[in-house]
Write a protein that holds these residues in place. Structure first.
Motif, PDB file in Angstrom:
ATOM      1  N   THR A  88       0.790  -1.294   0.077  1.00  0.00           N
ATOM      2  CA  THR A  88      -0.105   0.389   0.153  1.00  0.00           C
ATOM      3  C   THR A  88       1.086   1.151  -0.266  1.00  0.00           C
ATOM      4  O   THR A  88       0.740   2.016  -0.770  1.00  0.00           O
ATOM      5  CB  THR A  88      -1.159   0.084   1.417  1.00  0.00           C
ATOM      6  OG1 THR A  88      -1.927  -1.072   1.504  1.00  0.00           O
ATOM      7  CG2 THR A  88      -2.236   1.049   1.536  1.00  0.00           C
ATOM      8  N   GLU A  89       1.488   1.392   0.963  1.00  0.00           N
ATOM      9  CA  GLU A  89       2.878   2.285   0.489  1.00  0.00           C
ATOM     10  C   GLU A  89       3.669   2.848  -0.523  1.00  0.00           C
ATOM     11  O   GLU A  89       3.810   3.675  -1.067  1.00  0.00           O
ATOM     12  CB  GLU A  89       4.018   2.203   1.426  1.00  0.00           C
ATOM     13  CG  GLU A  89       4.486   3.719   1.910  1.00  0.00           C
ATOM     14  CD  GLU A  89       5.562   3.307   3.343  1.00  0.00           C
ATOM     15  OE1 GLU A  89       6.082   4.392   3.513  1.00  0.00           O
ATOM     16  OE2 GLU A  89       5.616   2.488   3.730  1.00  0.00           O
ATOM     17  N   TYR A  90       4.404   0.836  -1.015  1.00  0.00           N
ATOM     18  CA  TYR A  90       4.112   1.204  -2.331  1.00  0.00           C
ATOM     19  C   TYR A  90       3.406   1.925  -3.925  1.00  0.00           C
ATOM     20  O   TYR A  90       4.252   2.876  -3.694  1.00  0.00           O
ATOM     21  CB  TYR A  90       4.467   0.208  -3.404  1.00  0.00           C
ATOM     22  CG  TYR A  90       5.322  -0.610  -3.872  1.00  0.00           C
ATOM     23  CD1 TYR A  90       6.774  -0.483  -4.813  1.00  0.00           C
ATOM     24  CD2 TYR A  90       4.236  -0.301  -5.675  1.00  0.00           C
ATOM     25  CE1 TYR A  90       7.211  -0.130  -5.456  1.00  0.00           C
ATOM     26  CE2 TYR A  90       5.206  -0.436  -7.074  1.00  0.00           C
ATOM     27  CZ  TYR A  90       6.766  -0.256  -6.384  1.00  0.00           C
ATOM     28  OH  TYR A  90       7.009  -0.389  -8.285  1.00  0.00           O
ATOM     29  N   LEU A  91       2.287   1.407  -3.662  1.00  0.00           N
ATOM     30  CA  LEU A  91       1.563   2.689  -4.439  1.00  0.00           C
ATOM     31  C   LEU A  91       1.283   3.627  -4.370  1.00  0.00           C
ATOM     32  O   LEU A  91       0.744   4.610  -4.899  1.00  0.00           O
ATOM     33  CB  LEU A  91       0.256   1.836  -4.665  1.00  0.00           C
ATOM     34  CG  LEU A  91       0.299   0.375  -5.436  1.00  0.00           C
ATOM     35  CD1 LEU A  91      -0.532  -0.221  -4.614  1.00  0.00           C
ATOM     36  CD2 LEU A  91       1.359   0.787  -6.194  1.00  0.00           C
ATOM     37  N   ARG A  92       1.080   4.186  -3.178  1.00  0.00           N
ATOM     38  CA  ARG A  92       1.315   5.655  -2.631  1.00  0.00           C
ATOM     39  C   ARG A  92       1.877   7.254  -1.870  1.00  0.00           C
ATOM     40  O   ARG A  92       1.897   7.481  -2.466  1.00  0.00           O
ATOM     41  CB  ARG A  92       0.872   5.806  -0.656  1.00  0.00           C
ATOM     42  CG  ARG A  92      -1.073   4.864  -1.265  1.00  0.00           C
ATOM     43  CD  ARG A  92      -1.555   5.400   0.110  1.00  0.00           C
ATOM     44  NE  ARG A  92      -2.912   5.397   0.020  1.00  0.00           N
ATOM     45  CZ  ARG A  92      -3.611   3.972   1.029  1.00  0.00           C
ATOM     46  NH1 ARG A  92      -3.564   4.471   1.939  1.00  0.00           N
ATOM     47  NH2 ARG A  92      -4.975   4.034   1.118  1.00  0.00           N
TER      48      ARG A  92
END
Length: 176
Positions: A88-92
């Protein structure tokens, strides 16, 4: 309503229509219409492609399998992670996917004074594509590097990594 499977007739001689362009692109153009919506086949195809894309993005990289396959091809490898904590952090936060986690940075230290070439395999937005293509590509590239007489750093397998993670990896390895 015209049938989208019929050959298109150009409005003007030599002027392509949208249907003429369908053979030139994978874009979803000239799909036809059914009332206010898409034809069933087009809607189902979109749903399937969307599911495949979500699976590609959310499937985790199996770094151990890639490293084992590299080892079977005679290639040394090391594993690192980006500064991202989860997908999730990777995408955000794309910026964090471009940086090495502090503990991973130290893994790269001590692998030699420098190399001509460093190969980085990062999962990016599709670990599925990486699983299918990375080892054959790295093997072919490594063979060319060796034939050229260049030195090759251990192949770096980077989890949660964006393309630009190659910059700090190359710098740590002293890749030219």
């Amino acid at each position: 309503m015209s049938d989208p499977t019929e050959p298109a007739k150009p409005a003007h001689a030599g002027t392509p229509t949208l249907r003429d362009l369908r053979g030139l692109t994978q874009a979803r153009i000239a799909l036809g219409a059914h009332g206010a919506g898409l034809p069933t086949g087009a809607a189902l195809a979109f749903g399937l492609d969307h599911a495949r894309a979500r699976e590609a993005v959310w499937t985790p990289l199996d770094a151990a399998a890639i490293r084992a396959a590299l080892r079977a091809q005679g290639l040394e490898s090391v594993e690192v992670r980006s500064a991202v904590s989860d997908r999730t952090e990777y995408l955000r936060r794309p910026d964090r996917g471009r940086s090495l986690a502090p503990e991973s940075a130290t893994v790269l230290d001590g692998h030699g004074p420098g190399f001509d070439v460093a190969i980085v395999i990062a999962d990016g937005l599709s670990a599925t594509a990486v699983a299918l293509n990375a080892v054959p590509a790295a093997t072919a590239l490594a063979a060319r590097v060796r034939r050229a007489g260049w030195s090759l750093a251990p192949v770096v397998v980077a989890s949660q990594g964006r393309v630009a993670i190659g910059d700090p990896i190359g710098a740590r390895l002293g890749a030219r």
